[in-house]
Structure formats: C-alpha cells, structure tokens
Design a protein around this motif. Sequence first.
Motif: not given
Length: 360
Positions: A11-12, A15, A309-310, A313, A316-317
């Motif tokens: 999750t954000l 991370i 971090s974003e 994310r 990752s998605e």
Amino acid sequence: MTSATTTVLPTLAEIRRVPKVLLHDHLDGGLRPATIIELAERYGYTGLPERDPEALRAWFRASADSGSLERYLETFSHTVAVMQTADALHRVAYECAEDLAADGIVYAEVRYAPEQHLVGGLSLDEVVEAVSAGFAEGERDHGIKMRSLLTAMRHQARSREIAELAVRYRDRGVAGFDIAGAEAGNPPTRHLDAFEYLQRENAHFTIHAGEAFGLPSIWQAIQWCGADRLGHGVRIIDDIVRVGEGAELGRLAHYVRDKRIPLEMCPTSNLQTGAAASLAEHPIGLLTRLRFRVTVNTDNRLMSGTTLSEEFRKLSEAFGYGWEDLRWFTLNAVKSAFIDFDGRLEIINGIVKPGYPDLR
C-alpha cells in the motif's frame, strides 16, 4: 522479478515507511504552493495565476499535463521568480529536505540551475551557499542526507562556469553536475568543454537525454560527453525490438545495459511530456524486465503532483511490482548515487536492506 499473480501489492502507506533514494528531483519543481504564494507576496511578484494554495497546485498540474516538454518547462517561470534571494532559496531547500524525509527518502540528490537565481543580485556562489545551508539544516532536523547537483541550461552558454562551480563546492554539499532544458536543437555536444573539464577533475555528472529527443541524444550524452547517468533516458526503448516474449537490443541499448549506465526514470513526468502514452505502456516495464539499471524518480513533484512513494505505488499497480522489485529499484539508486563507495555501502547495508520487509 515478482508478478501480480503471486504478490500482495504494498500500500501507499507501507511504501512511505520504507527507505527510498531519489536521484532526479528539481528544486524549482517541488515548491509548496503556499510557499510560492507567501514568497510572491513578500518579494512583490505579481505574475501568479492563482492566489489560493490548492487552486495554484491544481493550476501547475493542469498546465504540466500538456504532452509537450516545452509547455511543461514554461511552468517554472513562476517558481523561479520567487527564488531570487538567499532567504527564499534557504527556505525552499529546507522545505524540500523536510518533504522528502516525510516521504521516507533517506538520501536525495536535488538539482537546480544557479544561473536562474541571479535576478535579485545574488552571485553564483551565494546561490549555492544558500541552498546548501538549507539542505544542511534539513539534514540535521529530519535525518535525511541531501546533496545538490548544479545544472547548466543547455540553451545558454554558462556550462563551463557552472561545471567549475560544481567542482569548487563538491566537498560542501554538491555531488555533481547536470544539463537540462529543451533537448531539440540543443545537443549536449554544445557543452563538450564543460564535460571534458569535469572528467579531468574526476567529477560526476548526469545529462538530461532521451526524454523528448531520441537515440542521438543518448548516444551523444554517453559517447561524446561521457555521462555517468542518463536523466530520463526513456527513448533507449527505440533501440529495442520486441520479439514475442523476448526482445532484441541494438548496439546502443546493449552498451547502456552492459555498462550499467543508470537511467533516471520519471514515469509520471514522462506521461506529461509525451515521452510515453500511458503508464502501462511506459518503457520502464520492459527495461526493468531486461534488467537495465533502472531507477525511479519524481522529476518535479509540484508539476507532476507526485512523490517517490506515489511513483512506486503507480508502478506496483501497473506492473504488479512487490517489495522485491521496489527494493531493487532502491538499490539501483544507491549504487548509482554520486557519493563515495563507503557512503553507498553504509546506506545499502545500514538502511535499505534492513528497512524492507523480510523477503526470504
């Protein structure tokens, strides 16, 4: 690498808690909107399109979403305008360190162009000293290691002067040199004198290349100029042909991969400037699978409305990346940092490896 079918995606919030390393971030592209407004009022700058922080934040993001690198670069006129005094530069640098530390970043190289901050009467040295002092205070207060990269604008003629400035301050917070600006019509070979000087001085440098322009930009940056890293480098994909599930690399792509030349990739920014059509189609997926020295970066946090971090994310998605992949990106960044070998090992063994979930 891991896959989405076997991996629980982080999750954000998770991370944000792990240690991360940032190599490509522009100081004038990461200001807080409220700070821009306050500095504009203090120093009499009347050109802001919005006076409310959230409205200004939205304006920057919308203006940067043009699909054009040239239009994207125009947004910086407002941030640079309020960064013309030592106090303003100190504040912006300190807040940068604070914001990056809050995002879990433990080491950052943040770049800026000293030549763009002279309108208020500062000298090049005073600009560097103000930013370095802000970073040093941010280090002390927030537990992050900050280093500067001094950028020369590729459409100007001060690159040798800025290279000498970078060498002069390399033991006082400056880690290296960079050139930036619109690539088309401004090849890195125009600045050979600066790069040859840096090589003679055993100094580190990166070059913005292969973002809006293609393979010739990358080839010149590496083979003519001797770049240690490629800023973006996303167009190296033009030298790779997909063959079924595999790929055939051209000579330049082979060279970049074989020499482990780091790619400072900035996914969200690349979408904004038209270097990639969508995140799912971004070359970072194939380049990661082919094990290029890929690093993940923010470029301009304000214009892209993002954090490191974003960026993690989103990747990752899009690609199913799990902790193993995110740690791999982070280790790539540490290995590519412009600090000495002992310093890199200290971050790897003392911070990054113990800071990620147990992957056994």
